[in-house]
Motif scaffolding. Sequence first.
Motif, PDB file in Angstrom:
ATOM      1  N   ASP A 428       0.842  -1.195   0.000  1.00 22.67           N
ATOM      2  CA  ASP A 428       0.000   0.000   0.000  1.00 22.67           C
ATOM      3  C   ASP A 428       0.879   1.248   0.000  1.00 22.67           C
ATOM      4  O   ASP A 428       2.107   1.161   0.073  1.00 22.67           O
ATOM      5  N   ALA A 429       0.241   2.411  -0.082  1.00 22.54           N
ATOM      6  CA  ALA A 429       0.996   3.671  -0.177  1.00 22.54           C
ATOM      7  C   ALA A 429       1.829   3.958   1.075  1.00 22.54           C
ATOM      8  O   ALA A 429       3.030   4.252   0.964  1.00 22.54           O
ATOM      9  N   PRO A 430       1.274   3.861   2.299  1.00 21.49           N
ATOM     10  CA  PRO A 430       2.112   4.142   3.476  1.00 21.49           C
ATOM     11  C   PRO A 430       3.297   3.177   3.606  1.00 21.49           C
ATOM     12  O   PRO A 430       4.359   3.546   4.099  1.00 21.49           O
ATOM     13  N   GLY A 431       3.126   1.934   3.118  1.00 27.84           N
ATOM     14  CA  GLY A 431       4.207   0.945   3.184  1.00 27.84           C
ATOM     15  C   GLY A 431       5.433   1.366   2.377  1.00 27.84           C
ATOM     16  O   GLY A 431       6.566   0.980   2.692  1.00 27.84           O
ATOM     17  N   ALA A 432       5.209   2.170   1.328  1.00 20.68           N
ATOM     18  CA  ALA A 432       6.331   2.615   0.484  1.00 20.68           C
ATOM     19  C   ALA A 432       7.273   3.525   1.268  1.00 20.68           C
ATOM     20  O   ALA A 432       8.496   3.495   1.076  1.00 20.68           O
ATOM     21  N   VAL A 433       6.711   4.320   2.171  1.00 26.70           N
ATOM     22  CA  VAL A 433       7.527   5.258   2.957  1.00 26.70           C
ATOM     23  C   VAL A 433       8.465   4.478   3.872  1.00 26.70           C
ATOM     24  O   VAL A 433       9.679   4.705   3.897  1.00 26.70           O
ATOM     25  N   THR A 434       7.880   3.519   4.630  1.00 25.85           N
ATOM     26  CA  THR A 434       8.718   2.754   5.569  1.00 25.85           C
ATOM     27  C   THR A 434       9.711   1.869   4.815  1.00 25.85           C
ATOM     28  O   THR A 434      10.812   1.629   5.290  1.00 25.85           O
ATOM     29  N   ARG A 435       9.324   1.423   3.602  1.00 25.54           N
ATOM     30  CA  ARG A 435      10.238   0.601   2.790  1.00 25.54           C
ATOM     31  C   ARG A 435      11.497   1.400   2.434  1.00 25.54           C
ATOM     32  O   ARG A 435      12.622   0.912   2.515  1.00 25.54           O
ATOM     33  N   LEU A 436      11.316   2.658   2.058  1.00 29.40           N
ATOM     34  CA  LEU A 436      12.463   3.517   1.723  1.00 29.40           C
ATOM     35  C   LEU A 436      13.383   3.699   2.932  1.00 29.40           C
ATOM     36  O   LEU A 436      14.609   3.660   2.811  1.00 29.40           O
ATOM     37  N   VAL A 437      12.777   3.885   4.117  1.00 29.55           N
ATOM     38  CA  VAL A 437      13.573   4.065   5.337  1.00 29.55           C
ATOM     39  C   VAL A 437      14.274   2.751   5.697  1.00 29.55           C
ATOM     40  O   VAL A 437      15.459   2.736   6.067  1.00 29.55           O
ATOM     41  N   ASP A 438      13.548   1.611   5.542  1.00 32.13           N
ATOM     42  CA  ASP A 438      14.136   0.303   5.854  1.00 32.13           C
ATOM     43  C   ASP A 438      15.324  -0.028   4.942  1.00 32.13           C
ATOM     44  O   ASP A 438      16.214  -0.783   5.316  1.00 32.13           O
ATOM     45  N   MET A 439      15.310   0.518   3.712  1.00 28.60           N
ATOM     46  CA  MET A 439      16.439   0.280   2.791  1.00 28.60           C
ATOM     47  C   MET A 439      17.722   0.895   3.336  1.00 28.60           C
ATOM     48  O   MET A 439      18.820   0.526   2.922  1.00 28.60           O
ATOM     49  N   GLY A 440      17.566   1.902   4.210  1.00 29.54           N
ATOM     50  CA  GLY A 440      18.757   2.546   4.775  1.00 29.54           C
ATOM     51  C   GLY A 440      18.868   4.023   4.450  1.00 29.54           C
ATOM     52  O   GLY A 440      19.854   4.664   4.815  1.00 29.54           O
ATOM     53  N   THR A 441      17.863   4.563   3.740  1.00 29.48           N
ATOM     54  CA  THR A 441      17.921   6.007   3.460  1.00 29.48           C
ATOM     55  C   THR A 441      17.558   6.779   4.741  1.00 29.48           C
ATOM     56  O   THR A 441      16.774   6.306   5.550  1.00 29.48           O
ATOM     57  N   GLU A 442      18.127   7.959   4.890  1.00 33.51           N
ATOM     58  CA  GLU A 442      17.871   8.757   6.100  1.00 33.51           C
ATOM     59  C   GLU A 442      16.434   9.281   6.077  1.00 33.51           C
ATOM     60  O   GLU A 442      16.001   9.869   5.067  1.00 33.51           O
ATOM     61  N   PRO A 443      15.672   9.097   7.178  1.00 32.93           N
ATOM     62  CA  PRO A 443      14.274   9.535   7.200  1.00 32.93           C
ATOM     63  C   PRO A 443      14.101  11.016   6.864  1.00 32.93           C
ATOM     64  O   PRO A 443      13.154  11.384   6.157  1.00 32.93           O
ATOM     65  N   PHE A 444      15.025  11.880   7.307  1.00 31.91           N
ATOM     66  CA  PHE A 444      14.845  13.314   7.028  1.00 31.91           C
ATOM     67  C   PHE A 444      14.983  13.610   5.534  1.00 31.91           C
ATOM     68  O   PHE A 444      14.375  14.549   5.010  1.00 31.91           O
ATOM     69  N   LEU A 445      15.791  12.780   4.817  1.00 31.05           N
ATOM     70  CA  LEU A 445      15.922  12.969   3.362  1.00 31.05           C
ATOM     71  C   LEU A 445      14.639  12.515   2.649  1.00 31.05           C
ATOM     72  O   LEU A 445      14.191  13.145   1.693  1.00 31.05           O
ATOM     73  N   VAL A 446      14.069  11.391   3.125  1.00 31.61           N
ATOM     74  CA  VAL A 446      12.811  10.900   2.536  1.00 31.61           C
ATOM     75  C   VAL A 446      11.718  11.948   2.746  1.00 31.61           C
ATOM     76  O   VAL A 446      11.000  12.313   1.812  1.00 31.61           O
ATOM     77  N   SER A 447      11.606  12.457   3.972  1.00 30.47           N
ATOM     78  CA  SER A 447      10.523  13.403   4.277  1.00 30.47           C
ATOM     79  C   SER A 447      10.674  14.706   3.495  1.00 30.47           C
ATOM     80  O   SER A 447       9.697  15.352   3.142  1.00 30.47           O
ATOM     81  N   SER A 448      11.919  15.110   3.199  1.00 35.27           N
ATOM     82  CA  SER A 448      12.091  16.395   2.512  1.00 35.27           C
ATOM     83  C   SER A 448      11.956  16.283   0.990  1.00 35.27           C
ATOM     84  O   SER A 448      11.774  17.292   0.312  1.00 35.27           O
ATOM     85  N   THR A 449      12.039  15.041   0.440  1.00 34.90           N
ATOM     86  CA  THR A 449      11.977  14.920  -1.034  1.00 34.90           C
ATOM     87  C   THR A 449      10.696  14.255  -1.531  1.00 34.90           C
ATOM     88  O   THR A 449      10.241  14.551  -2.634  1.00 34.90           O
ATOM     89  N   LEU A 450      10.116  13.349  -0.729  1.00 40.92           N
ATOM     90  CA  LEU A 450       8.938  12.604  -1.193  1.00 40.92           C
ATOM     91  C   LEU A 450       7.706  13.516  -1.205  1.00 40.92           C
ATOM     92  O   LEU A 450       7.351  14.099  -0.189  1.00 40.92           O
ATOM     93  N   MET A 451       7.055  13.617  -2.389  1.00 40.74           N
ATOM     94  CA  MET A 451       5.864  14.475  -2.498  1.00 40.74           C
ATOM     95  C   MET A 451       4.588  13.684  -2.261  1.00 40.74           C
ATOM     96  O   MET A 451       3.665  14.172  -1.617  1.00 40.74           O
TER      97      MET A 451
END
Length: 569
Positions: A428-451
Amino acid sequence: MSEEISNPLLSLVKEQGLIDDLQYEEVAGEVKRSGTPVFQALQNFGIMDADAILQAMANHLGTEVVSLREGELPKDALAAVPASTAKMYRCLPVGFRDGMLRVAFEDPLDPQRVDELAFVAKKEIQVVVAHPTEIQAGLDKYYGEEMGGDVSEILRELGGDEKIAEESMVATETDDETLIAGLANEAPIVRFVNLVLFQAVKDRASDIHFEPFETEFRIRYRVDGALYEMSPPPKHLALPVVSRIKVMANLNISERRLPQDGRINHKLGNKEIDLRVSTLPTQFGESVVLRVLDRSSVNLELESLGFPKYVHDFVSEVILRPNGIFVVTGPTGCGKTTTLYSCLRRVNTIDSKLLTAEDPVEFDIEGIMQVAINEGLGMTFGKALRSFLRQDPDIIMVGEMRDLETAQIAIQASLTGHLVLSTLHTNDAPGAVTRLVDMGTEPFLVSSTLMAVLGQRLVRKVCKDCRTPFEPTEAQLALLNLSPHDLGDKVFYYGRGCSTCNDTGYKGRKGIYELLVCSDTIRSMITERAPTIVLRQKAVELGMVTLREDGLRSIFDGDTTIEEVIKYT
């Protein structure tokens, strides 16, 4: 120059001095823009009438123009070309002369069709020219609608062909490459494979599976997400049929221990079909799957995707932003690539540079630089993306964010002023966010770039011809968390099954969607590494329509069934 190659008729009338350069450009532009056949476009512009065009082709081929309106065509000529073959090559046999079979082709300037027909029909062919509408009328009149008989007829013919059966046995036991190559080019095998492909495209199949087992050889089509089996051919045909497909895809027919991938460009009827080929060695021979990419049946317009209005408006706006990441998520085969292609088509303007990295490239889109990923040669998503940033792009599409490296470069691209479109495999859509963080990307980078993240599924549509209203049971409603009081005057439908939908009750598919927009609240939760379930609850609180709720909209609109929505959400 490419126009001339793709339109031999247009080149011909220009060479014969029948049109000038300006008229040539006019017609070529119209053909390219609307897909109108050149024969029709020349008449639409008032440049040449039908008789003049037919005569020009006849003069070029050194043959004559025939009329198919009067009289009946001879039975012996019609019997020489089976219905399936006539429909596949868009041609009509009109008689014999001096031992040669005279055939009128819808496209008489295509020598490949003439050669293939001569090979399949085992006759010497003399081409004659006739009006395309007369050929179509003749096909309907003499060969009717049904082709099922041809499949069983050729299966009987192949089953009873002792020579092919014997050669197949010997080839399987001895691994004789010359014998296998010879089998792959036997006329009945060529005709059978062409027929299977023709039938699959006619039935709107997305995949064709050739599967050898110990005692049988199965062929199955996937239509609207479900698999259907066709009449199984004799077991001994597995090797020649698979070898024929490998020959068409330019694969190594002697390599049967390693998987291979290839592509087939095939003209079926009046359509250009692109087939993606994948072979897999199994215990009882090679399993082959063909993915059918029928360009004519895919409409890459955002409006055709069936988005709810709020999703359509948001996506139309988000793809015009200068930077950021937009992710489409869902399981394999749920239409993610089609959605992204439609987005790219919308922003593919002369003032934007678009680059895509795909594994593999599914559809060629003019004006976009598309790069095929090849892990075997070291061309990974990461490597392609790093090179992309040196190519001065405005918009980048990444086929899939599979690993940390790809995700990091996508984020870097977004931070340096590029719009990035990509897909992820999550439920689902919310699962994509946690998947990106679980891959090892920094959460603050995900939050600042993901629209935003768009989750999607494809559900089968109820056949319009046999759609029937019914009263759902309380048990069915309970599965949707509904009670009889919630229904009001809403009507539920199912498909009884009819000839239009092959008795399945379903015809075609439509998307259901959920859109997670990264608001300030969601961004701060991403930075705090909130788990998927918490993100989901907050998104719903903030107004996110879930896949299940959007599925209900489709049920209430009479587009799909309770079973489909429960199955996919």
